[in-house]
Write a protein that holds these residues in place. Sequence first.
Motif, PDB file in Angstrom:
ATOM      1  N   GLY A 232       0.883  -1.199  -0.066  1.00  0.00           N
ATOM      2  CA  GLY A 232       0.040  -0.020   0.104  1.00  0.00           C
ATOM      3  C   GLY A 232       1.028   1.304  -0.091  1.00  0.00           C
ATOM      4  O   GLY A 232       0.714   2.224  -0.724  1.00  0.00           O
ATOM      5  N   THR A 233       1.971   1.114   0.740  1.00  0.00           N
ATOM      6  CA  THR A 233       2.662   2.419   0.652  1.00  0.00           C
ATOM      7  C   THR A 233       3.368   2.759  -0.497  1.00  0.00           C
ATOM      8  O   THR A 233       3.441   3.690  -0.902  1.00  0.00           O
ATOM      9  N   MET A 234       3.796   1.633  -1.350  1.00  0.00           N
ATOM     10  CA  MET A 234       4.545   1.861  -2.498  1.00  0.00           C
ATOM     11  C   MET A 234       3.304   2.338  -3.614  1.00  0.00           C
ATOM     12  O   MET A 234       3.862   3.293  -4.427  1.00  0.00           O
ATOM     13  N   ALA A 235       2.278   1.832  -3.538  1.00  0.00           N
ATOM     14  CA  ALA A 235       1.319   2.321  -4.211  1.00  0.00           C
ATOM     15  C   ALA A 235       1.088   3.843  -4.372  1.00  0.00           C
ATOM     16  O   ALA A 235       0.700   4.471  -5.025  1.00  0.00           O
ATOM     17  N   VAL A 236       0.847   4.317  -2.956  1.00  0.00           N
ATOM     18  CA  VAL A 236       0.618   5.569  -2.757  1.00  0.00           C
ATOM     19  C   VAL A 236       1.577   6.539  -3.091  1.00  0.00           C
ATOM     20  O   VAL A 236       1.476   7.495  -3.495  1.00  0.00           O
ATOM     21  N   VAL A 237       2.971   6.185  -3.015  1.00  0.00           N
ATOM     22  CA  VAL A 237       4.287   6.942  -3.455  1.00  0.00           C
ATOM     23  C   VAL A 237       4.210   7.002  -4.863  1.00  0.00           C
ATOM     24  O   VAL A 237       4.315   8.031  -5.558  1.00  0.00           O
TER      25      VAL A 237
END
Length: 293
Positions: free
Chosen positions: A271-276
């Motif tokens: 999820g963090t990578m997708a948001v970044v």
Amino acid sequence: MRATARGWTAVWLVVLALVQAAAFLAVWRVAVHLEIGQWVDTVALTGNRIGQDTIDGPVDRILNAMSVVSLLAATAMIGFIALIRGRIALAITATLLIAGANVTTQLLKYGLSRPDYGVDPERAAVGNSLPSGHATVAASVAVALMLVLPRKVRAVGAFIGAGYAAVAGVATLSAGWHRPSDAVAAYLVVGVWAALAGLLLLVAQREQAEIAPGDAHRVAALVLGLGGVLALVACGLSLSWLLDLRGTGPEELARRPLFVGYAGSAAGIAGTMAVVMALALTVVHRLVPRVKG
């Protein structure tokens, strides 16, 4: 590009840099300097043994493919793509993004301390492992590649790059190389450098650069961002359920809570990578205009 539009873009990039830097500090503070944060990280890391025999081979191949040589080769390829498009400033900026993010990660990893609360005695001697070098390599290459790709394939590159970086981050957890917070922190380092790279591109951009609103990948960014937020919500719910068991040592937990910790942390990493990536995708059409000027 009008001065007003450029000014608002610069403000947005500064906000992105500050927000992601603040998120990094929050992750570092909670996961490293609070006992409960270390406990959750250790539960997730202990849970990696569930099904480990099945995924050991693919995980090792993914991680072993990431070396200094492969990083240099990927950086050269990304610079070449920008150069054949006639974008010298873009080639330089993409290279600086990759180099800056990876150097920053190494400085932080060896410069930050990790107090020992007795939560993870097996790895206490290792010390600090945040941020993850492997996750930084994967994420920095993914974001830089998205930056240099032509607009027609940029959204596809963003999804593939985000997926690759997310898999690499989860792989470090599955292999027992890194705690989940290490991968999350690595992505935030890359996010900060992506915003700084955007500011550099904005400074190098000429007034006659043509920004086409149709080049904005709003739907792709929305899908990536929404998917990332949902994954982070799932992560939060999973880890909050674990808190009722915080008095139990990670090695003493049953299979179910270990799986919840592992799966929830994997969702947080992805999820963090997708948001970044989504945040970078929202503004890239303004940084790499159709007409250079």
